[in-house]
Motif scaffolding. Structure first.
Motif, short mmCIF file in Angstrom:
data_model
loop_
_atom_site.label_atom_id
_atom_site.label_comp_id
_atom_site.label_asym_id
_atom_site.label_seq_id
_atom_site.Cartn_x
_atom_site.Cartn_y
_atom_site.Cartn_z
N LEU A 175 11.24 46.40 -26.04
CA LEU A 175 10.13 46.30 -25.09
C LEU A 175 10.49 46.90 -23.74
CD1 LEU A 175 8.76 42.71 -25.86
CD2 LEU A 175 7.90 44.93 -26.66
N GLY A 176 11.77 46.86 -23.39
CA GLY A 176 12.22 47.50 -22.16
C GLY A 176 12.01 49.00 -22.21
N ILE A 177 12.31 49.60 -23.37
CA ILE A 177 12.11 51.04 -23.56
C ILE A 177 10.63 51.38 -23.47
CG2 ILE A 177 12.32 52.94 -25.20
CD1 ILE A 177 14.85 51.53 -26.28
N VAL A 178 9.79 50.58 -24.16
CA VAL A 178 8.35 50.83 -24.15
C VAL A 178 7.78 50.66 -22.74
CG1 VAL A 178 6.11 50.07 -25.04
CG2 VAL A 178 8.09 50.13 -26.55
N SER A 179 8.25 49.65 -22.02
CA SER A 179 7.71 49.38 -20.69
C SER A 179 7.98 50.51 -19.71
CB SER A 179 8.28 48.07 -20.13
OG SER A 179 9.67 48.20 -19.84
N LYS A 180 9.04 51.26 -19.94
CA LYS A 180 9.34 52.40 -19.07
C LYS A 180 8.28 53.48 -19.19
CE LYS A 180 12.78 53.13 -17.02
NZ LYS A 180 13.10 52.96 -15.59
N LEU A 181 7.55 53.47 -20.33
CA LEU A 181 6.47 54.44 -20.54
C LEU A 181 5.13 53.90 -20.08
CD1 LEU A 181 7.45 55.41 -24.22
CD2 LEU A 181 8.14 56.59 -22.10
N GLY A 182 5.11 52.64 -19.64
CA GLY A 182 3.85 51.97 -19.34
C GLY A 182 3.40 52.09 -17.90
N LEU A 183 2.44 51.23 -17.55
CA LEU A 183 1.74 51.31 -16.28
C LEU A 183 2.22 50.29 -15.25
CD1 LEU A 183 -1.89 51.54 -17.75
CD2 LEU A 183 -0.37 53.44 -17.11
N PHE A 184 3.02 49.32 -15.67
CA PHE A 184 3.35 48.18 -14.82
C PHE A 184 4.52 48.48 -13.88
CE2 PHE A 184 5.61 44.18 -13.99
CZ PHE A 184 4.58 43.41 -13.49
N SER A 185 4.42 47.94 -12.68
CA SER A 185 5.53 48.01 -11.73
C SER A 185 5.36 46.91 -10.69
CB SER A 185 5.58 49.38 -11.02
OG SER A 185 4.41 49.57 -10.23
N ILE A 186 6.38 46.69 -9.90
CA ILE A 186 6.30 45.80 -8.74
C ILE A 186 6.43 46.69 -7.51
CG2 ILE A 186 7.34 43.87 -7.50
CD1 ILE A 186 6.22 42.97 -10.14
#
Length: 404
Positions: free
Chosen positions: A208-219
């Motif tokens: 999920l960490g790998i997938v999240s790097k391709l996603g839209l979410f950030s702080i």
């Protein structure tokens, strides 16, 4: 013009309620499976309610159209749900849903109460290389599961060990000695260090960490209102250096929003009222933390509900034969603890009397309606070393004799 007040003091209590709800549901499902058994007349196993199982089974399903034993369409639905979450909201699953993550957080809360003066942290020179371990575990699990067509990681899975704890200590320890050791060690260390299993060993977290790097979410950070109090980094359960970049897009971020709800800026009556230093963002647009919390639950539970309505949600095999068939043949090594001797003899086409002789006890000692996992109890001291593997091996021998 000032932004609207962004702080939501109830976000973390709401997250805890969500976590406890999913943990309670998963625990009840595990207890129910141990009580009723599996199969078409039983209850879903822990394996059929695991998103990582969908990832493990993907290659076999795509290449042959078959499921890895113990898995079903529910695994693919849960996998799709966690991927959707990761693409939109980062590792939301880890921070809001995962029962094993919740157990570690609860252990940490207990540790903070009992050992207030003990403050431990993993040195950076160890922490950084250790975080790569989970990617090694991910690669190992996928390669060998795809290669062997079986859940290679299962004996080492601390969540599977936890779920089988409802069957009693003997089954938990005999089948999941390594997984149980990892579970207890993780919870013990989590008294002093946040989410140690998540940080260093979890293969699903790595994926999920790998997938999240391709996603839209950030702080996102607002440097003008920062008080340099460092509370965000001190409270981050995975120790991300939040102050080091304009936006946090780390694969380690579990989307718990602790940093954003801890940040003291933006409160009413302050110079920068409404100009909160830290806020979650989707595609660069800052979003209220409360919206993130609700959106994640809607996406995840909505996908499950949609799959159920469309008829794609299935947690159990259609028949005993379907549960033990692999690559078009009956696999004796697929026999489960919930199956009775009578069901096994009928499914595999072996004589019940021969099966008893091969097992070394009589029907008077162990009725034919007895589940494999219950045989040891009926045999007493004489069955101290007996487990389901004995039945698998006995059926394998009978199959070999029959074919020869």
């Amino acid at each position: 013009m000032k932004k609207h007040y962004q702080h939501s003091p109830w976000v973390q209590p709401a997250r805890l309620i969500a976590q406890l709800g999913f943990l309670a549901f998963a625990s009840f499902a595990a207890w129910r499976h141990q009580k009723l058994g599996g199969g078409p007349e039983g209850a879903a196993s822990v394996d059929a309610l695991c998103p990582f199982g969908g990832l493990e089974a993907l290659f076999k399903f795509v290449s042959s159209g078959e499921f890895i034993q113990r898995l079903n369409t529910s695994d693919f639905v849960l996998l799709a749900g966690t991927i959707a979450l990761a693409l939109v909201l980062g590792r939301y699953f880890c921070g809001w849903i995962c029962p094993l993550g919740t157990l570690q957080e609860l252990a940490r809360k207990i540790g903070q109460k009992l050992f207030r003066k003990v403050q431990l942290s993993v040195p950076a020179m160890l922490d950084k290389p250790l975080r790569w371990l989970k990617y090694v575990v991910l690669a190992w699990a996928l390669v060998f599961t795809w290669k062997t067509g079986s859940l290679i990681i299962r004996p080492y899975d601390p969540w599977a060990a936890y779920a089988h704890g409802f069957a009693g200590w003997n089954e938990m320890w005999s089948e999941f000695a390594v997984g149980s050791s990892i579970l207890f060690a993780s919870l013990l260390i989590s008294l002093f260090v946040d989410r140690v299993f998540c940080r260093y060993l979890c293969p699903l977290g790595a994926f999920l960490g790998i997938v999240s790097k391709l996603g839209l979410f950030s702080i996102k950070r607002n440097g003008k209102s920062c008080l340099a109090c460092n509370k965000c980094e001190k409270t981050c359960p995975v120790t991300i250096p939040i102050m080091a970049a304009p936006a946090v897009r780390s694969a380690e971020c579990i989307g718990c929003l602790t940093c954003t709800t801890t940040c003291p800026t933006g409160k009413r009556g302050t110079e920068h009222e409404g100009q909160t230093f830290l806020l979650p963002a989707i595609a660069g647009k800052q979003i209220r933390p409360a919206v993130i919390g609700w959106a994640g639950l809607v996406i995840f539970l909505g996908m499950i509900a949609t799959a159920q309505f469309a008829g794609y949600w299935r947690t159990q095999p259609a028949s005993i034969s379907a549960a033990v068939t692999s690559e078009g043949r009956l696999d004796a090594q697929a026999i489960r603890g919930y199956m009775t001797l009578e069901e096994i003899a009928k499914t595999y086409g072996v004589e019940l009397g021969k099966l008893y002789r091969e097992l070394g006890f009589s029907e008077q000692q162990v009725p034919a309606t007895t589940r494999c996992k219950e045989i040891r109890t009926l045999l007493g001291d004489s069955g101290a070393e007996f487990d389901t593997q004995n039945v698998r091996d006995a059926v394998s021998r009978l199959q070999d004799t029959k074919h020869n």
